[in-house]
Design an enzyme around this catalytic site. Structure first.
Site, PDB file in Angstrom:
ATOM      1  N   MET A 175      -8.236   3.453  13.806  1.00  0.00           N
ATOM      2  CA  MET A 175      -8.817   4.399  12.840  1.00  0.00           C
ATOM      3  C   MET A 175      -9.874   5.275  13.505  1.00  0.00           C
ATOM      4  O   MET A 175     -10.959   5.480  12.947  1.00  0.00           O
ATOM      5  CB  MET A 175      -9.414   3.625  11.652  1.00  0.00           C
ATOM      6  CG  MET A 175      -8.342   2.965  10.798  1.00  0.00           C
ATOM      7  SD  MET A 175      -8.983   1.675   9.685  1.00  0.00           S
ATOM      8  CE  MET A 175      -9.139   0.284  10.815  1.00  0.00           C
ATOM      9  N   VAL A 216      -7.094  -8.351   9.885  1.00  0.00           N
ATOM     10  CA  VAL A 216      -7.604  -7.391  10.868  1.00  0.00           C
ATOM     11  C   VAL A 216      -7.685  -6.035  10.173  1.00  0.00           C
ATOM     12  O   VAL A 216      -6.690  -5.328  10.055  1.00  0.00           O
ATOM     13  CB  VAL A 216      -6.704  -7.328  12.114  1.00  0.00           C
ATOM     14  CG1 VAL A 216      -7.179  -6.234  13.065  1.00  0.00           C
ATOM     15  CG2 VAL A 216      -6.685  -8.674  12.825  1.00  0.00           C
ATOM     16  N   ASP A 255       0.817  -1.214   0.000  1.00  0.00           N
ATOM     17  CA  ASP A 255       0.000   0.000   0.000  1.00  0.00           C
ATOM     18  C   ASP A 255       0.848   1.260   0.000  1.00  0.00           C
ATOM     19  O   ASP A 255       0.457   2.280  -0.484  1.00  0.00           O
ATOM     20  CB  ASP A 255      -0.929  -0.006   1.205  1.00  0.00           C
ATOM     21  CG  ASP A 255      -1.957  -1.107   1.091  1.00  0.00           C
ATOM     22  OD1 ASP A 255      -2.903  -0.943   0.316  1.00  0.00           O
ATOM     23  OD2 ASP A 255      -1.777  -2.146   1.733  1.00  0.00           O
ATOM     24  N   GLY A 307       0.201  -3.957   6.190  1.00  0.00           N
ATOM     25  CA  GLY A 307       0.550  -3.605   7.552  1.00  0.00           C
ATOM     26  C   GLY A 307      -0.249  -4.461   8.524  1.00  0.00           C
ATOM     27  O   GLY A 307      -1.357  -4.896   8.222  1.00  0.00           O
ATOM     28  N   LYS A 310      -0.583   4.130  -5.661  1.00  0.00           N
ATOM     29  CA  LYS A 310      -0.291   4.966  -6.830  1.00  0.00           C
ATOM     30  C   LYS A 310      -0.849   4.397  -8.133  1.00  0.00           C
ATOM     31  O   LYS A 310      -0.594   4.933  -9.203  1.00  0.00           O
ATOM     32  CB  LYS A 310       1.227   5.126  -6.981  1.00  0.00           C
ATOM     33  CG  LYS A 310       1.878   5.853  -5.817  1.00  0.00           C
ATOM     34  CD  LYS A 310       3.379   5.968  -6.029  1.00  0.00           C
ATOM     35  CE  LYS A 310       4.066   6.643  -4.861  1.00  0.00           C
ATOM     36  NZ  LYS A 310       5.516   6.467  -4.901  1.00  0.00           N
TER      37      LYS A 310
END
Lengths: 250, 250
Positions: free
Chosen positions: A172, A93, A35, A88, A57
Protein backbone atom coordinates in the site's frame (compact mmCIF):
# COMPACT_ATOMS: atom_id res chain seq x y z
CA UNK A 1 -26.30 -26.36 13.58
CA UNK A 2 -24.62 -23.59 15.50
CA UNK A 3 -23.48 -20.58 13.52
CA UNK A 4 -19.83 -19.68 13.25
CA UNK A 5 -17.35 -17.54 11.37
CA UNK A 6 -14.26 -18.75 9.53
CA UNK A 7 -11.70 -16.15 8.48
CA UNK A 8 -10.06 -17.47 5.32
CA UNK A 9 -6.94 -16.13 3.64
CA UNK A 10 -7.59 -16.25 -0.09
CA UNK A 11 -4.00 -15.65 -1.13
CA UNK A 12 -2.66 -12.95 -3.42
CA UNK A 13 -5.07 -13.46 -6.33
CA UNK A 14 -4.60 -16.61 -8.38
CA UNK A 15 -7.20 -19.18 -7.28
CA UNK A 16 -4.47 -21.84 -7.09
CA UNK A 17 -2.96 -20.03 -4.15
CA UNK A 18 -6.01 -20.63 -1.99
CA UNK A 19 -5.37 -23.38 0.58
CA UNK A 20 -7.05 -26.77 0.62
CA UNK A 21 -8.59 -25.89 3.99
CA UNK A 22 -9.82 -22.57 2.63
CA UNK A 23 -11.46 -24.33 -0.29
CA UNK A 24 -13.06 -26.83 2.10
CA UNK A 25 -14.45 -23.99 4.21
CA UNK A 26 -15.94 -22.36 1.12
CA UNK A 27 -17.64 -25.63 0.17
CA UNK A 28 -19.49 -25.69 3.50
CA UNK A 29 -20.26 -21.97 3.64
CA UNK A 30 -23.82 -20.72 3.82
CA UNK A 31 -22.62 -17.21 3.10
CA UNK A 32 -19.32 -15.83 1.83
CA UNK A 33 -18.40 -12.30 2.82
CA UNK A 34 -15.73 -10.79 0.59
CA UNK A 35 -14.42 -7.35 -0.25
CA UNK A 36 -14.75 -7.73 -3.96
CA UNK A 37 -15.36 -10.70 -6.18
CA UNK A 38 -11.91 -10.34 -7.69
CA UNK A 39 -9.57 -12.37 -5.50
CA UNK A 40 -11.03 -15.69 -6.55
CA UNK A 41 -12.41 -15.95 -10.03
CA UNK A 42 -13.59 -19.43 -9.18
CA UNK A 43 -15.48 -18.40 -6.06
CA UNK A 44 -18.79 -19.45 -7.57
CA UNK A 45 -17.31 -22.82 -8.43
CA UNK A 46 -15.88 -23.33 -4.94
CA UNK A 47 -19.00 -22.23 -3.11
CA UNK A 48 -21.84 -22.90 -5.57
CA UNK A 49 -24.62 -22.91 -2.99
CA UNK A 50 -23.49 -19.97 -0.90
CA UNK A 51 -24.85 -16.47 -0.83
CA UNK A 52 -22.08 -14.01 -1.66
CA UNK A 53 -21.97 -10.62 0.04
CA UNK A 54 -19.58 -8.10 -1.47
CA UNK A 55 -19.08 -5.81 1.52
CA UNK A 56 -17.62 -3.10 -0.67
CA UNK A 57 -21.22 -2.58 -1.78
CA UNK A 58 -22.95 -2.78 1.60
CA UNK A 59 -24.75 0.43 2.57
CA UNK A 60 -23.40 1.42 5.94
CA UNK A 61 -25.40 4.40 7.17
CA UNK A 62 -23.68 5.93 10.19
CA UNK A 63 -21.38 3.02 10.99
CA UNK A 64 -17.92 2.61 9.54
CA UNK A 65 -17.33 0.07 6.86
CA UNK A 66 -15.56 -2.19 9.35
CA UNK A 67 -18.40 -1.95 11.87
CA UNK A 68 -20.87 -2.84 9.13
CA UNK A 69 -18.81 -5.89 8.19
CA UNK A 70 -18.51 -7.00 11.82
CA UNK A 71 -22.28 -6.71 12.18
CA UNK A 72 -22.90 -8.90 9.14
CA UNK A 73 -20.52 -11.58 10.41
CA UNK A 74 -22.08 -11.66 13.87
CA UNK A 75 -25.71 -11.44 12.72
CA UNK A 76 -25.36 -14.22 10.17
CA UNK A 77 -23.54 -16.52 12.59
CA UNK A 78 -26.21 -15.87 15.24
CA UNK A 79 -28.78 -16.90 12.65
CA UNK A 80 -27.07 -20.28 12.54
CA UNK A 81 -25.08 -19.82 9.34
CA UNK A 82 -21.52 -20.84 8.57
CA UNK A 83 -20.02 -17.54 7.52
CA UNK A 84 -16.79 -17.57 5.53
CA UNK A 85 -15.04 -14.23 5.62
CA UNK A 86 -12.81 -14.42 2.54
CA UNK A 87 -9.89 -12.02 2.44
CA UNK A 88 -7.07 -11.39 0.02
CA UNK A 89 -3.66 -12.59 1.21
CA UNK A 90 -3.58 -13.58 4.88
CA UNK A 91 -6.35 -12.43 7.25
CA UNK A 92 -3.86 -11.18 9.83
CA UNK A 93 -1.51 -9.25 7.52
CA UNK A 94 -3.14 -5.84 7.08
CA UNK A 95 -6.45 -7.66 6.70
CA UNK A 96 -8.21 -6.44 9.83
CA UNK A 97 -8.78 -10.09 10.62
CA UNK A 98 -7.86 -9.37 14.22
CA UNK A 99 -10.59 -6.78 14.50
CA UNK A 100 -13.18 -9.13 13.04
CA UNK A 101 -12.06 -11.99 15.28
CA UNK A 102 -12.38 -9.76 18.33
CA UNK A 103 -15.84 -8.59 17.25
CA UNK A 104 -16.98 -12.21 16.92
CA UNK A 105 -15.40 -13.28 20.20
CA UNK A 106 -16.96 -10.32 21.99
CA UNK A 107 -20.35 -11.35 20.60
CA UNK A 108 -19.89 -14.95 21.70
CA UNK A 109 -19.69 -16.18 18.12
CA UNK A 110 -17.24 -19.04 17.48
CA UNK A 111 -14.51 -17.85 15.13
CA UNK A 112 -11.54 -19.62 13.61
CA UNK A 113 -8.84 -18.64 11.17
CA UNK A 114 -7.33 -20.38 8.17
CA UNK A 115 -4.09 -18.60 7.30
CA UNK A 116 -3.39 -17.78 3.69
CA UNK A 117 -0.52 -17.08 1.33
CA UNK A 118 0.42 -13.50 2.11
CA UNK A 119 0.98 -11.18 -0.83
CA UNK A 120 3.93 -9.70 1.03
CA UNK A 121 5.91 -12.91 0.45
CA UNK A 122 4.20 -14.32 -2.64
CA UNK A 123 4.21 -11.09 -4.61
CA UNK A 124 8.00 -10.84 -4.65
CA UNK A 125 8.30 -14.63 -5.14
CA UNK A 126 6.11 -14.49 -8.23
CA UNK A 127 8.51 -11.90 -9.61
CA UNK A 128 11.40 -14.25 -8.83
CA UNK A 129 12.58 -12.36 -5.75
CA UNK A 130 13.31 -14.44 -2.65
CA UNK A 131 12.88 -12.34 0.51
CA UNK A 132 15.65 -14.24 2.25
CA UNK A 133 18.79 -15.73 0.78
CA UNK A 134 21.72 -17.31 2.57
CA UNK A 135 24.55 -14.82 2.89
CA UNK A 136 22.40 -11.99 1.52
CA UNK A 137 19.39 -11.46 3.79
CA UNK A 138 18.68 -13.11 7.11
CA UNK A 139 15.23 -11.63 7.45
CA UNK A 140 12.61 -9.29 6.04
CA UNK A 141 10.35 -6.50 7.23
CA UNK A 142 6.85 -5.90 5.89
CA UNK A 143 5.34 -2.47 6.36
CA UNK A 144 2.13 -0.79 5.28
CA UNK A 145 2.93 2.50 3.58
CA UNK A 146 -0.63 3.81 3.69
CA UNK A 147 0.65 6.81 5.65
CA UNK A 148 3.96 8.57 4.88
CA UNK A 149 6.95 8.66 7.24
CA UNK A 150 6.53 11.29 9.91
CA UNK A 151 2.76 11.18 9.77
CA UNK A 152 1.20 11.24 13.25
CA UNK A 153 -0.52 8.01 12.29
CA UNK A 154 2.74 6.26 11.39
CA UNK A 155 4.06 3.86 14.01
CA UNK A 156 7.04 2.75 11.92
CA UNK A 157 10.58 4.08 12.34
CA UNK A 158 11.94 4.04 8.80
CA UNK A 159 15.34 5.23 9.97
CA UNK A 160 15.61 2.11 12.11
CA UNK A 161 14.39 -0.09 9.27
CA UNK A 162 17.05 1.40 7.01
CA UNK A 163 19.70 0.00 9.37
CA UNK A 164 18.00 -3.28 10.33
CA UNK A 165 19.67 -5.37 7.65
CA UNK A 166 16.41 -6.98 6.58
CA UNK A 167 14.84 -7.00 3.13
CA UNK A 168 12.13 -4.33 3.19
CA UNK A 169 8.69 -5.04 1.71
CA UNK A 170 6.29 -2.12 1.29
CA UNK A 171 2.58 -2.69 0.76
CA UNK A 172 0.00 0.00 0.00
CA UNK A 173 2.87 2.32 -0.77
CA UNK A 174 2.46 3.54 -4.34
CA UNK A 175 1.53 7.10 -3.37
CA UNK A 176 3.99 7.26 -0.48
CA UNK A 177 6.89 5.57 -2.29
CA UNK A 178 8.91 8.76 -2.96
CA UNK A 179 8.70 9.85 0.70
CA UNK A 180 9.50 6.41 2.08
CA UNK A 181 12.51 5.79 -0.16
CA UNK A 182 13.81 9.28 0.58
CA UNK A 183 13.49 8.66 4.32
CA UNK A 184 15.37 5.37 4.01
CA UNK A 185 18.24 6.89 2.01
CA UNK A 186 18.45 9.90 4.36
CA UNK A 187 18.78 7.45 7.24
CA UNK A 188 21.76 5.79 5.64
CA UNK A 189 20.41 3.17 3.28
CA UNK A 190 22.79 2.82 0.32
CA UNK A 191 21.03 4.67 -2.54
CA UNK A 192 22.33 1.99 -4.90
CA UNK A 193 20.41 -0.73 -3.05
CA UNK A 194 18.42 -2.73 -5.63
CA UNK A 195 14.68 -2.17 -5.45
CA UNK A 196 11.70 -3.42 -7.42
CA UNK A 197 7.97 -2.86 -7.63
CA UNK A 198 5.62 -5.69 -8.58
CA UNK A 199 2.10 -4.79 -9.68
CA UNK A 200 -0.74 -7.30 -10.00
CA UNK A 201 1.50 -10.08 -8.68
CA UNK A 202 0.61 -13.51 -10.00
CA UNK A 203 -2.05 -12.21 -12.37
CA UNK A 204 -1.83 -12.19 -16.17
CA UNK A 205 -1.40 -8.42 -15.88
CA UNK A 206 1.68 -8.72 -13.62
CA UNK A 207 4.34 -6.08 -14.23
CA UNK A 208 7.73 -5.67 -12.57
CA UNK A 209 10.08 -2.71 -12.67
CA UNK A 210 13.56 -2.81 -11.17
CA UNK A 211 15.75 0.12 -10.18
CA UNK A 212 17.54 1.31 -7.03
CA UNK A 213 16.41 2.87 -3.78
CA UNK A 214 17.22 6.31 -5.19
CA UNK A 215 15.63 5.83 -8.61
CA UNK A 216 12.68 3.48 -8.11
CA UNK A 217 10.10 6.15 -7.28
CA UNK A 218 10.72 7.91 -10.60
CA UNK A 219 10.75 4.64 -12.52
CA UNK A 220 7.43 3.59 -11.00
CA UNK A 221 5.88 6.96 -11.76
CA UNK A 222 7.10 6.91 -15.36
CA UNK A 223 5.92 3.35 -15.90
CA UNK A 224 2.45 4.16 -14.65
CA UNK A 225 2.30 1.22 -12.26
CA UNK A 226 -0.61 1.44 -9.87
CA UNK A 227 -2.11 -0.40 -6.92
CA UNK A 228 -2.11 -3.19 -5.98
CA UNK A 229 1.66 -3.13 -5.97
CA UNK A 230 4.42 -4.44 -3.74
CA UNK A 231 7.84 -2.84 -3.44
CA UNK A 232 10.93 -4.76 -2.35
CA UNK A 233 14.10 -2.98 -1.26
CA UNK A 234 17.24 -5.01 -0.66
CA UNK A 235 20.10 -6.94 -2.17
CA UNK A 236 17.84 -9.92 -2.87
CA UNK A 237 16.34 -7.91 -5.71
CA UNK A 238 19.68 -8.35 -7.45
CA UNK A 239 18.96 -12.10 -7.54
CA UNK A 240 15.82 -11.45 -9.53
CA UNK A 241 16.75 -12.68 -12.99
CA UNK A 242 16.11 -16.26 -12.01
CA UNK A 243 13.70 -17.01 -14.77
CA UNK A 244 11.37 -18.02 -11.97
CA UNK A 245 7.71 -17.42 -12.61
CA UNK A 246 4.36 -18.68 -11.56
CA UNK A 247 3.37 -21.63 -13.63
CA UNK A 248 0.90 -23.89 -11.92
CA UNK A 249 -0.95 -21.44 -9.73
CA UNK A 250 -3.76 -19.77 -11.61
CA UNK B 1 7.96 -34.51 -22.12
CA UNK B 2 10.57 -32.03 -21.01
CA UNK B 3 11.76 -32.26 -17.44
CA UNK B 4 11.24 -29.42 -15.01
CA UNK B 5 11.33 -28.47 -11.37
CA UNK B 6 8.51 -26.95 -9.34
CA UNK B 7 9.36 -25.48 -5.94
CA UNK B 8 6.26 -25.90 -3.78
CA UNK B 9 5.60 -24.30 -0.41
CA UNK B 10 3.93 -26.96 1.73
CA UNK B 11 2.81 -24.60 4.47
CA UNK B 12 3.54 -24.81 8.18
CA UNK B 13 2.49 -28.42 8.72
CA UNK B 14 -1.23 -29.17 8.51
CA UNK B 15 -2.03 -30.64 5.10
CA UNK B 16 -4.97 -28.26 4.75
CA UNK B 17 -2.55 -25.36 4.52
CA UNK B 18 -1.07 -26.64 1.27
CA UNK B 19 -2.31 -24.61 -1.71
CA UNK B 20 -4.57 -25.94 -4.45
CA UNK B 21 -1.77 -25.30 -6.95
CA UNK B 22 0.71 -27.14 -4.74
CA UNK B 23 -1.61 -30.12 -4.54
CA UNK B 24 -2.04 -30.03 -8.32
CA UNK B 25 1.72 -30.02 -8.81
CA UNK B 26 2.07 -33.03 -6.51
CA UNK B 27 -0.55 -34.93 -8.52
CA UNK B 28 1.54 -34.57 -11.67
CA UNK B 29 4.91 -35.17 -10.03
CA UNK B 30 7.14 -38.02 -11.14
CA UNK B 31 9.32 -37.49 -8.10
CA UNK B 32 8.82 -35.51 -4.90
CA UNK B 33 11.93 -34.26 -3.12
CA UNK B 34 11.28 -33.36 0.50
CA UNK B 35 13.30 -32.82 3.64
CA UNK B 36 11.32 -35.18 5.77
CA UNK B 37 8.00 -36.90 5.30
CA UNK B 38 6.54 -34.90 8.16
CA UNK B 39 5.17 -31.69 6.64
CA UNK B 40 2.41 -33.43 4.77
CA UNK B 41 0.98 -36.55 6.29
CA UNK B 42 -1.14 -36.98 3.20
CA UNK B 43 1.79 -36.79 0.80
CA UNK B 44 1.23 -40.36 -0.35
CA UNK B 45 -2.40 -39.57 -0.99
CA UNK B 46 -1.63 -36.42 -2.95
CA UNK B 47 1.13 -37.97 -5.03
CA UNK B 48 0.29 -41.67 -5.09
CA UNK B 49 2.36 -42.50 -8.14
CA UNK B 50 5.42 -40.44 -7.37
CA UNK B 51 8.76 -41.58 -6.10
CA UNK B 52 9.53 -39.80 -2.82
CA UNK B 53 13.10 -38.82 -1.99
CA UNK B 54 13.72 -37.73 1.58
CA UNK B 55 16.86 -35.68 1.12
CA UNK B 56 17.60 -35.74 4.81
CA UNK B 57 18.64 -39.34 4.16
CA UNK B 58 20.59 -38.85 0.93
CA UNK B 59 24.27 -39.82 1.24
CA UNK B 60 26.25 -36.80 0.16
CA UNK B 61 29.91 -37.81 0.07
CA UNK B 62 32.07 -34.73 -0.27
CA UNK B 63 29.33 -32.33 -1.34
CA UNK B 64 27.23 -30.30 1.04
CA UNK B 65 23.69 -31.29 1.67
CA UNK B 66 22.46 -28.38 -0.44
CA UNK B 67 24.73 -29.30 -3.35
CA UNK B 68 23.47 -32.88 -3.19
CA UNK B 69 19.87 -31.66 -3.31
CA UNK B 70 20.59 -29.33 -6.23
CA UNK B 71 22.17 -32.25 -8.10
CA UNK B 72 19.12 -34.44 -7.59
CA UNK B 73 16.77 -31.72 -8.84
CA UNK B 74 18.85 -31.05 -11.96
CA UNK B 75 19.59 -34.69 -12.77
CA UNK B 76 15.99 -35.81 -12.47
CA UNK B 77 14.68 -32.92 -14.55
CA UNK B 78 17.30 -33.61 -17.22
CA UNK B 79 16.02 -37.17 -17.28
CA UNK B 80 12.66 -35.76 -18.30
CA UNK B 81 10.89 -35.96 -14.97
CA UNK B 82 8.58 -33.43 -13.33
CA UNK B 83 10.34 -32.85 -10.03
CA UNK B 84 8.37 -31.31 -7.17
CA UNK B 85 10.62 -29.86 -4.51
CA UNK B 86 8.31 -29.78 -1.49
CA UNK B 87 9.33 -27.47 1.32
CA UNK B 88 7.83 -26.52 4.65
CA UNK B 89 6.35 -23.03 4.78
CA UNK B 90 7.23 -20.87 1.79
CA UNK B 91 10.16 -21.82 -0.47
CA UNK B 92 11.67 -18.33 -0.31
CA UNK B 93 11.42 -17.71 3.44
CA UNK B 94 14.51 -19.37 4.90
CA UNK B 95 13.86 -22.28 2.56
CA UNK B 96 16.89 -21.96 0.31
CA UNK B 97 14.44 -21.96 -2.57
CA UNK B 98 16.45 -19.16 -4.15
CA UNK B 99 19.59 -21.30 -4.17
CA UNK B 100 17.75 -24.21 -5.74
CA UNK B 101 16.12 -21.99 -8.35
CA UNK B 102 19.50 -20.55 -9.29
CA UNK B 103 21.03 -24.03 -9.53
CA UNK B 104 18.24 -25.10 -11.89
CA UNK B 105 18.41 -21.93 -13.97
CA UNK B 106 22.21 -22.23 -14.24
CA UNK B 107 21.75 -25.80 -15.49
CA UNK B 108 19.16 -24.75 -18.05
CA UNK B 109 16.38 -26.61 -16.24
CA UNK B 110 12.96 -24.89 -16.27
CA UNK B 111 11.98 -23.99 -12.73
CA UNK B 112 8.88 -22.38 -11.28
CA UNK B 113 7.70 -21.56 -7.80
CA UNK B 114 4.37 -21.99 -6.06
CA UNK B 115 4.42 -19.83 -2.93
CA UNK B 116 3.17 -21.31 0.31
CA UNK B 117 1.73 -20.28 3.65
CA UNK B 118 4.76 -19.14 5.60
CA UNK B 119 5.10 -20.38 9.17
CA UNK B 120 6.27 -16.91 10.16
CA UNK B 121 2.74 -15.57 9.65
CA UNK B 122 0.64 -18.70 10.12
CA UNK B 123 2.37 -19.85 13.30
CA UNK B 124 1.38 -16.76 15.25
CA UNK B 125 -2.07 -16.73 13.58
CA UNK B 126 -2.75 -20.29 14.69
CA UNK B 127 -2.02 -19.14 18.23
CA UNK B 128 -4.48 -16.28 17.76
CA UNK B 129 -1.82 -13.60 17.31
CA UNK B 130 -2.29 -11.20 14.38
CA UNK B 131 1.07 -9.80 13.25
CA UNK B 132 -0.51 -6.49 12.31
CA UNK B 133 -3.43 -4.71 13.95
CA UNK B 134 -4.79 -1.25 13.23
CA UNK B 135 -3.45 1.21 15.77
CA UNK B 136 -1.11 -1.39 17.28
CA UNK B 137 1.33 -2.60 14.63
CA UNK B 138 1.76 -1.26 11.12
CA UNK B 139 4.22 -3.95 10.09
CA UNK B 140 6.29 -6.94 11.13
CA UNK B 141 9.86 -8.16 10.83
CA UNK B 142 10.80 -11.81 10.41
CA UNK B 143 14.32 -12.85 11.32
CA UNK B 144 16.17 -16.12 11.49
CA UNK B 145 17.82 -16.48 14.87
CA UNK B 146 20.07 -19.37 13.86
CA UNK B 147 23.07 -17.24 14.85
CA UNK B 148 23.14 -15.00 17.93
CA UNK B 149 23.38 -11.20 17.82
CA UNK B 150 26.95 -10.06 17.33
CA UNK B 151 27.98 -13.25 15.56
CA UNK B 152 30.16 -12.55 12.51
CA UNK B 153 27.57 -14.48 10.50
CA UNK B 154 24.70 -12.27 11.66
CA UNK B 155 23.57 -9.65 9.17
CA UNK B 156 20.73 -8.36 11.35
CA UNK B 157 20.92 -5.24 13.51
CA UNK B 158 18.78 -6.14 16.51
CA UNK B 159 19.25 -2.69 18.04
CA UNK B 160 17.62 -1.21 14.95
CA UNK B 161 14.83 -3.78 15.02
CA UNK B 162 14.15 -2.91 18.66
CA UNK B 163 13.31 0.62 17.52
CA UNK B 164 11.60 -0.15 14.21
CA UNK B 165 8.08 -0.26 15.63
CA UNK B 166 7.28 -3.54 13.88
CA UNK B 167 6.11 -6.78 15.44
CA UNK B 168 9.18 -9.03 15.62
CA UNK B 169 8.96 -12.69 14.60
CA UNK B 170 11.90 -14.95 15.39
CA UNK B 171 12.33 -18.30 13.67
CA UNK B 172 14.98 -20.89 14.48
CA UNK B 173 15.65 -19.01 17.67
CA UNK B 174 15.09 -21.40 20.56
CA UNK B 175 18.76 -21.66 21.51
CA UNK B 176 19.50 -17.99 20.82
CA UNK B 177 16.35 -16.61 22.45
CA UNK B 178 18.01 -15.37 25.67
CA UNK B 179 20.72 -13.50 23.73
CA UNK B 180 18.30 -11.99 21.23
CA UNK B 181 15.79 -10.77 23.81
CA UNK B 182 18.62 -9.35 25.91
CA UNK B 183 19.97 -7.47 22.90
CA UNK B 184 16.54 -6.05 22.14
CA UNK B 185 15.95 -4.85 25.70
CA UNK B 186 19.47 -3.39 25.93
CA UNK B 187 18.72 -1.43 22.75
CA UNK B 188 15.66 0.13 24.31
CA UNK B 189 12.79 -2.28 23.76
CA UNK B 190 10.38 -1.99 26.69
CA UNK B 191 11.10 -5.09 28.82
CA UNK B 192 7.35 -5.33 29.50
CA UNK B 193 6.59 -5.81 25.80
CA UNK B 194 4.33 -8.87 25.45
CA UNK B 195 6.05 -11.87 23.89
CA UNK B 196 5.00 -15.41 23.09
CA UNK B 197 6.53 -18.61 21.78
CA UNK B 198 4.47 -21.04 19.69
CA UNK B 199 5.80 -24.58 19.28
CA UNK B 200 4.44 -27.07 16.70
CA UNK B 201 2.10 -24.42 15.31
CA UNK B 202 -1.08 -25.84 13.85
CA UNK B 203 -0.31 -29.39 14.91
CA UNK B 204 -2.17 -31.37 17.58
CA UNK B 205 0.94 -30.91 19.74
CA UNK B 206 0.83 -27.09 19.48
CA UNK B 207 1.88 -25.30 22.67
CA UNK B 208 1.95 -21.57 23.38
CA UNK B 209 3.60 -19.73 26.24
CA UNK B 210 3.15 -16.01 26.84
CA UNK B 211 5.35 -13.70 28.88
CA UNK B 212 7.27 -10.47 28.28
CA UNK B 213 10.46 -9.57 26.45
CA UNK B 214 12.36 -9.77 29.73
CA UNK B 215 10.84 -13.01 31.01
CA UNK B 216 10.06 -15.11 27.94
CA UNK B 217 13.45 -16.80 27.67
CA UNK B 218 13.12 -18.21 31.19
CA UNK B 219 9.51 -19.22 30.63
CA UNK B 220 10.41 -21.08 27.44
CA UNK B 221 13.30 -22.85 29.14
CA UNK B 222 11.16 -23.88 32.10
CA UNK B 223 8.34 -25.09 29.89
CA UNK B 224 10.69 -27.26 27.88
CA UNK B 225 9.44 -25.97 24.51
CA UNK B 226 11.68 -27.03 21.65
CA UNK B 227 12.03 -26.54 17.91
CA UNK B 228 10.18 -25.96 15.69
CA UNK B 229 9.07 -22.86 17.51
CA UNK B 230 8.19 -19.29 16.57
CA UNK B 231 8.59 -16.35 18.90
CA UNK B 232 6.57 -13.14 18.55
CA UNK B 233 7.56 -9.94 20.33
CA UNK B 234 5.19 -7.00 20.26
CA UNK B 235 1.99 -5.46 21.55
CA UNK B 236 -0.08 -7.66 19.23
CA UNK B 237 0.69 -10.54 21.59
CA UNK B 238 -1.54 -8.79 24.10
CA UNK B 239 -4.43 -9.37 21.70
CA UNK B 240 -3.87 -13.09 21.92
CA UNK B 241 -6.82 -14.27 24.01
CA UNK B 242 -9.12 -14.19 21.00
CA UNK B 243 -10.26 -17.74 21.28
CA UNK B 244 -9.05 -18.04 17.72
CA UNK B 245 -7.72 -21.41 16.76
CA UNK B 246 -7.23 -23.61 13.77
CA UNK B 247 -10.35 -25.52 12.99
CA UNK B 248 -10.61 -26.54 9.39
CA UNK B 249 -6.95 -26.90 8.46
CA UNK B 250 -5.62 -30.31 9.42
Amino acid sequence: QRGRVTLVGGGPGPAGLLTLAGAAALRTADVVVCDRLAPLSTLRELAPGAEVIDVAKVPRGRSTSQEAINTILVDRARAGQHVVRLKGGDPFVFGRGGEEAIACADAGVPVSVIPGVTSSVAGPALAGIPLTHRGVAQGFSVVSGHVPPGSPESTVDYAALARAGTTLVLLMAVATLPAILEALVEAGLDPATPAATVADAGMPTQRVVTATASTLADVVRQSGLGAPAITVVGSVVGLQPLGVGLESAQ
